[in-house]
Design a protein around this motif. Structure first.
Motif, PDB file in Angstrom:
ATOM      1  N   GLU A   1      44.551  66.205  56.601  1.00 34.01           N
ATOM      2  CA  GLU A   1      45.466  65.942  55.494  1.00 34.01           C
ATOM      3  C   GLU A   1      45.819  64.458  55.432  1.00 34.01           C
ATOM      4  O   GLU A   1      45.939  63.795  56.470  1.00 34.01           O
TER       5      GLU A   1
ATOM      6  N   LEU B   1      49.001  62.483  54.029  1.00 34.63           N
ATOM      7  CA  LEU B   1      50.360  62.682  53.548  1.00 34.63           C
ATOM      8  C   LEU B   1      50.808  61.421  52.823  1.00 34.63           C
ATOM      9  O   LEU B   1      50.776  60.314  53.395  1.00 34.63           O
TER      10      LEU B   1
ATOM     11  N   ARG C   1      45.067  66.163  50.112  1.00 35.22           N
ATOM     12  CA  ARG C   1      46.197  65.279  49.803  1.00 35.22           C
ATOM     13  C   ARG C   1      47.471  66.116  49.738  1.00 35.22           C
ATOM     14  O   ARG C   1      47.523  67.121  49.052  1.00 35.22           O
ATOM     15  N   ARG C   2      48.514  65.659  50.486  1.00 38.09           N
ATOM     16  CA  ARG C   2      49.797  66.362  50.426  1.00 38.09           C
ATOM     17  C   ARG C   2      50.873  65.379  49.981  1.00 38.09           C
ATOM     18  O   ARG C   2      51.135  64.384  50.640  1.00 38.09           O
ATOM     19  N   GLU C   3      51.473  65.673  48.835  1.00 33.60           N
ATOM     20  CA  GLU C   3      52.523  64.820  48.277  1.00 33.60           C
ATOM     21  C   GLU C   3      53.862  65.186  48.899  1.00 33.60           C
ATOM     22  O   GLU C   3      54.250  66.350  48.938  1.00 33.60           O
ATOM     23  N   LEU C   4      54.569  64.173  49.394  1.00 30.98           N
ATOM     24  CA  LEU C   4      55.847  64.373  50.057  1.00 30.98           C
ATOM     25  C   LEU C   4      57.001  63.931  49.168  1.00 30.98           C
ATOM     26  O   LEU C   4      56.836  63.102  48.285  1.00 30.98           O
TER      27      LEU C   4
ATOM     28  N   TYR D   1      58.815  65.049  60.219  1.00 32.68           N
ATOM     29  CA  TYR D   1      57.932  63.970  59.798  1.00 32.68           C
ATOM     30  C   TYR D   1      57.963  62.808  60.789  1.00 32.68           C
ATOM     31  O   TYR D   1      56.919  62.203  61.079  1.00 32.68           O
TER      32      TYR D   1
ATOM     33  N   VAL E   1      55.055  56.249  54.522  1.00 27.67           N
ATOM     34  CA  VAL E   1      53.761  56.813  54.157  1.00 27.67           C
ATOM     35  C   VAL E   1      52.760  55.675  54.007  1.00 27.67           C
ATOM     36  O   VAL E   1      53.154  54.540  53.719  1.00 27.67           O
ATOM     37  N   PRO E   2      51.473  55.996  54.247  1.00 23.87           N
ATOM     38  CA  PRO E   2      50.872  57.314  54.462  1.00 23.87           C
ATOM     39  C   PRO E   2      50.819  57.686  55.938  1.00 23.87           C
ATOM     40  O   PRO E   2      50.999  56.838  56.814  1.00 23.87           O
ATOM     41  N   THR E   3      50.518  58.960  56.186  1.00 22.65           N
ATOM     42  CA  THR E   3      50.144  59.449  57.506  1.00 22.65           C
ATOM     43  C   THR E   3      48.904  60.313  57.331  1.00 22.65           C
ATOM     44  O   THR E   3      48.850  61.128  56.415  1.00 22.65           O
TER      45      THR E   3
ATOM     46  N   PRO F   1      47.969  62.708  64.535  1.00 22.30           N
ATOM     47  CA  PRO F   1      48.393  61.827  63.449  1.00 22.30           C
ATOM     48  C   PRO F   1      47.869  60.403  63.624  1.00 22.30           C
ATOM     49  O   PRO F   1      47.718  59.915  64.748  1.00 22.30           O
TER      50      PRO F   1
END
Length: 261
Positions: free
Chosen positions: A3, A5, A29-32, A42, A51-53, A61
C-alpha cells in the motif's frame, strides 16, 4: 498487497503517487484523513506523522518520499525511471535533493501564507492553529509555518521562498536545453519529483511564471499531457481545490508572479 498511504493534495505524497502511476506497480493507494496522521496507529508506521508512507507486502513501512520513489522504481517491473549511466543517475539524485531540501520548503512557505493562512480566519483561530503546529514534529517546518500563517505575504520566509522558486525555474530552463526531460532522454524520477510543484503552480494560477521560459513551458505541457498527470488531476478534491484557488487572491498572485517571472 503493498500500500501507498497518501493525502492526495500533500506535495510529498503527490510525487510518490505520480511515480507509482508512471511505474504501473501493483500497489494499492490508500487515501488518509488528516486526523488519522496523529493517531498511534499511524505514528507506529511513520513517527513524524506525515505522508506518504509505503507498506510492503510483509507489512514493513518505508517513509521519506524520495526513498519511496526509488524503491518503487527498483522493486517493481515497468519503465525504468532512473538512468542506467551512473553519472546521469547522480543528476537525478541532485534534483531529488533540491526538491526535498529547497523547493518543497519554498513552496510550503507561499502555500502557508495564502491557503493555510485562510484556514484559520481573521483574526486567527489560535486554538486551531495550536493544534496544527503541535502536530508538526520538525521544528524548522513549524517555525516557518507559524510565521507564514501569522505574517502572510510579509513573512521573510515567503520572500526567500520566491527567490528559491525563481532559481528553480531558471535551473530547469537550463537543464532542458539538452532535451525534453530534466535528465536524459526519457521521463525520470527528477521529473516525477518536480511534478507536484508545477501542478501546485498551475492550481494557484501561476502559469505565467514560465511565460519567459519556453523550455519549461514546453516541458510542463509534456508533463501535463501524460495519463499519470491526468489521473492525478482527476483525483483532486474539487471543493478543496476551489478553496486553494480562492485563497490565492489577486494581490498574492501578482506579488508571486512579479517575483517569479
Amino acid at each position: 498487497m503493498a500500500e501507498l498511504l497518501v493525502m492526495h493534495h500533500a506535495t510529498c505524497a503527490r510525487k510518490a503517487l505520480f511515480t507509482l502511476f508512471e511505474k504501473g506497480a501493483p500497489v494499492e493507494r490508500r487515501e488518509l484523513q488528516r486526523d488519522f496522521l496523529r493517531t498511534p496507529e499511524y505514528r507506529s508506521l511513520n513517527p513524524d506523522g506525515v505522508v506518504p508512507t509505503f507498506v510492503d507486502d510483509s507489512g514493513r513501512p518505508l517513509v521519506e518520499s524520495s526513498l519511496i520513489m526509488r524503491y518503487l522504481d527498483e522493486a517493481y517491473d515497468g519503465p525504468a525511471l532512473q538512468p542506467a549511466d551512473p553519472w546521469e543517475r547522480i543528476k537525478v539524485d541532485l534534483w531529488l535533493k533540491r526538491v526535498d531540501e529547497k523547493y518543497f520548503p519554498a513552496l510550503g512557505a507561499i502555500t502557508a501564507a495564502t491557503f493555510i493562512r485562510s484556514m484559520f480566519g481573521d483574526p486567527l483561530d489560535e486554538a486551531r492553529l495550536a493544534v496544527m503546529l503541535d502536530a508538526m514534529v520538525n521544528h524548522n517546518d513549524r517555525v516557518m509555518r507559524e510565521n507564514c500563517v501569522r505574517e502572510g505575504l510579509a513573512s521573510p520566509f515567503v520572500a526567500a521562498g520566491l527567490r528559491q522558486l525563481r532559481k528553480m525555474l531558471d535551473d530547469a530552463e537550463a537543464a532542458l536545453e539538452d532535451g525534453d526531460w530534466l535528465v536524459g532522454d526519457a521521463i525520470s524520477l527528477a521529473d516525477c519529483a518536480m511534478l507536484p510543484i508545477m501542478l501546485r503552480f498551475a492550481e494557484f494560477r501561476l502559469d505565467a511564471a514560465w511565460s519567459k521560459r519556453p523550455r519549461v513551458a514546453a516541458w510542463w505541457a509534456r508533463l501535463e499531457s501524460r495519463p499519470s498527470t491526468k489521473r492525478m488531476i482527476d483525483l483532486a478534491d474539487r471543493p478543496l481545490l476551489e478553496e486553494v484557488i480562492a485563497a490565492m487572491n489577486e494581490e498574492a498572485r501578482r506579488y508571486y508572479l512579479d517575483a517569479l517571472i
